[in-house]
Write an enzyme that holds these catalytic residues in place. Structure first.
Site, mmCIF file in Angstrom:
data_model
loop_
_atom_site.group_PDB
_atom_site.id
_atom_site.type_symbol
_atom_site.label_atom_id
_atom_site.label_comp_id
_atom_site.label_asym_id
_atom_site.label_seq_id
_atom_site.Cartn_x
_atom_site.Cartn_y
_atom_site.Cartn_z
ATOM 1 N N ASP A 180 0.855 -1.183 0.000
ATOM 2 C CA ASP A 180 0.000 0.000 0.000
ATOM 3 C C ASP A 180 0.893 1.235 0.000
ATOM 4 O OD1 ASP A 180 -2.320 1.764 0.395
ATOM 5 O OD2 ASP A 180 -3.348 -0.080 0.995
ATOM 6 N N HIS A 253 -3.011 3.208 -4.583
ATOM 7 C CA HIS A 253 -2.382 2.630 -3.381
ATOM 8 C C HIS A 253 -0.969 2.119 -3.679
ATOM 9 C CE1 HIS A 253 -5.775 2.755 -0.536
ATOM 10 N NE2 HIS A 253 -6.550 2.546 -1.585
ATOM 11 N N GLU A 316 -10.113 2.471 -4.740
ATOM 12 C CA GLU A 316 -9.767 3.863 -4.435
ATOM 13 C C GLU A 316 -8.600 4.403 -5.265
ATOM 14 O OE1 GLU A 316 -10.952 4.057 0.242
ATOM 15 O OE2 GLU A 316 -8.943 3.316 -0.197
HETATM 16 C C1 TNX Z 1 -10.755 1.584 2.509
HETATM 17 S S1 TNX Z 1 -11.527 -1.182 1.830
HETATM 18 C C2 TNX Z 1 -9.688 0.922 1.953
HETATM 19 C C3 TNX Z 1 -8.454 0.750 2.740
HETATM 20 C C4 TNX Z 1 -8.565 1.413 4.095
HETATM 21 C C5 TNX Z 1 -9.926 1.142 4.666
HETATM 22 C C6 TNX Z 1 -10.116 1.626 6.055
HETATM 23 C C7 TNX Z 1 -10.585 -0.859 0.695
HETATM 24 C C8 TNX Z 1 -10.647 -1.756 -0.437
HETATM 25 N N1 TNX Z 1 -9.771 0.221 0.774
HETATM 26 O O1 TNX Z 1 -7.359 1.235 2.011
HETATM 27 O O2 TNX Z 1 -7.572 0.918 4.919
HETATM 28 O O3 TNX Z 1 -10.882 1.754 3.840
HETATM 29 O O4 TNX Z 1 -11.321 1.130 6.611
#
Ligand code: TNX
Length: 517
Positions: A180, A253, A316
């Site tokens: 990440d 990420h 994301e």
């Molecule tokens: C969203 S869930 C993210 C993570 C974060 C998390 C915190 C997901 C696929 N991505 O990068 O750690 O929320 O709850």
């Protein structure tokens, strides 16, 4: 003789499907040899012997042709996998305990491994097992726990311990979020800077990421698994019939990787692994060389992790850099996509083709639906159940990880009385009430839901004790949602059984959140 549910006979979590209690007991003092009917069961035999008498080697042997008289424990493959298993490991098993011994049979190795864990629970805390027959099988083929080792790192030895703990509750997947923005945790031999530079961040935010001004602990933070360590984890998990599902999160990420190899990114800024939480706006570019780089990484990951499933993240991915930069816009035209979402879908599809050509399935978070779901992808739906409903509608398999019920980084009690967490509200009762198959999925598509898993994102989880506090007992509630049909669950009975499970966790030195804490 009592037949039916395992409410007051043993109190196993999750409950077994059918149990018949007979008279008498089998004593575990002076454990007889543990025989295996087929060589492939030797690992399970060793594990069972070491769980029952603290010693594996020297306690097991191939089953003799004729077992005549005497006390024995025997594991054997028997019967054909049921159609219900639909190509997944069957995992059903039978355990018969008589005053003379234990006989475990199953159509596959996975079923034998689950039986070993049932016996391990049954053998606690007394040396005398009641005589009984158990028939058992899981409801879902995907029963997992997820662990983010990027935001905070948990060394190999701890991962082994975590695997052993979840195995006890008949989980069969550990999803490791290995990379990440805040740290790259997997050694990749072809690209050593990923760990040399990418595993180390200069500082870490203190308190909640919402606070302003942000405060930092100015101590470098790092850690990664060597290839040998990852292989050891895979082997340890294999013995327990748990797949380790590796995740390399892309194209967002990826700040730690871009810091190590700037040619992967879209910016001239000199990046470092990120020191605060939240999403980095830096993203991979879409050059052919970057695609090749990612394929190389996946190749090494596939060499280490034999799991049929490889996770490519996809969540994301902020696309500002893609919108702003001319060379990306040109690349979009070149590959024939009209939007940034289309480019992400193109990127993920390229990874999918590569994984499929090597006989693996690709999993992505539900954002991989945007811009068109890549062929053959499995969707982990997290933002809500909508992604899973949409994916099933398109005929794609779904793992329902909805954040409302399966995010174990969320609070499990009133925030004022809990240690700092990311937010959210996910008490034990809520997890227990979780139904993995969304009602909105039409009947004929419901089989596409493979199961679920509990998420442990670790921005606010920095050590083993707190990790276990967040994981347990919520993981035990989830284990029941995944093993049982809704009508087989009962909150009050679960609470009673939890008393015993908590004593077992105590005995194993595993931390958990006390109820009514
Ligand atoms: C969203 S869930 C993210 C993570 C974060 C998390 C915190 C997901 C696929 N991505 O990068 O750690 O929320 O709850």
């Amino acid at each position: 003789m009592k037949e039916g549910r395992d409410e007051d006979i043993l109190g196993i979590i999750p409950p077994v499907k059918m149990i018949i209690k007979e008279g008498g007991t089998f004593s575990l003092k002076n454990l007889p040899p543990v025989y295996y009917g087929q060589d492939e069961l030797k690992d399970s035999a060793l594990l069972l012997a070491s769980c029952l008498c603290g010693q594996g080697e020297g306690r097991t042997a191939p089953a003799p042709e004729n077992i005549s008289g005497g006390r024995t424990v025997i594991l054997t493959l028997e019967g054909a996998p049921s159609e219900q298993a639909m190509g997944f490991p069957d995992e059903s098993y039978t355990v018969k305990i008589t005053p003379e011994g234990i006989r475990v049979s199953a159509p596959d190795k996975a079923g034998i491994a689950r039986a070993v864990q049932t016996i391990r629970q049954a053998a606690f805390p007394s040396d005398d097992l009641p005589c009984l027959t158990i028939n058992d099988r899981p409801r879902f083929p995907w029963r997992g726990m997820h662990l983010d080792v990027s935001r905070h790192f948990f060394p190999k030895d701890y991962i082994l311990r975590f695997i052993d703990t979840i195995a006890l509750f008949r989980f069969n997947k550990l999803h490791l979020h290995l990379t990440d923005d805040q740290g790259w945790r997997a050694e990749i031999r072809k690209y050593p800077l990923l760990t040399e530079i990418g595993s180390l961040r200069e500082s870490t935010v203190i308190g909640h990421n919402r606070e302003r001004p942000l405060k930092y602990r100015d101590v470098p933070y790092g850690g990664y698994y060597t290839r040998e360590e990852m292989e050891e984890m895979v082997e340890y998990a294999r013995i327990r019939e748990i797949d380790i599902v590796p995740e390399i999160d892309m194209p967002g990420h990826m700040q730690a990787a871009i810091a190590a190899y700037p040619e992967l990114g879209c910016t001239d800024m000199k990046l470092k692994p990120r020191c605060q939480w939240g999403i980095s706006q830096h993203i991979l570019n879409a050059e052919e060389s970057t695609i090749e780089f990612m394929k190389d990484i996946l190749d090494e990951i596939m060499e280490i992790f034999p799991c049929p499933y490889i996770h490519i993240g996809g969540d994301e991915a902020l696309k500002y850099e893609w919108q702003e930069q001319r060379h990306i816009q040109e690349r979009m035209a070149e590959v024939g996509v009209k939007s940034e979402d289309g480019l992400q879908s193109w990127f993920i599809s390229r990874m999918g083709e590569h994984l499929h050509s090597r006989g693996r399935h690709m999993i992505g978070w539900d954002e991989i639906l945007e811009g068109g779901l890549p062929e053959g992808a499995i969707v982990m739906s997290w933002r809500s159940e909508a992604g899973g409903i949409e994916a099933a509608g398109q005929g794609a398999p779904v793992i329902n990880c909805t954040s409302t019920h399966t995010y174990f980084d969320h609070y499990q009690g009133p925030a004022e009385s809990e240690p700092l967490a990311i937010g959210g509200d996910c008490p034990l009762e809520k997890v227990y009430a979780f139904e993995p198959v969304p009602r909105e999925i039409p009947e004929e598509k419901k089989h596409l839901v493979m199961g679920s898993q509990g998420q442990l994102w670790t921005e606010y989880i920095a050590d083993r004790e707190y990790l276990e506090y967040m994981a347990f007992p919520r993981a035990l509630a989830l284990a029941e949602c995944l093993w049982c049909r809704p009508e087989e669950k009962d909150w009050n009975v679960f609470e009673q059984r939890l008393d015993r499970a908590e004593r077992l966790l105590d005995a194993l030195g595993v931390n958990y959140r006390r109820r009514n804490a």
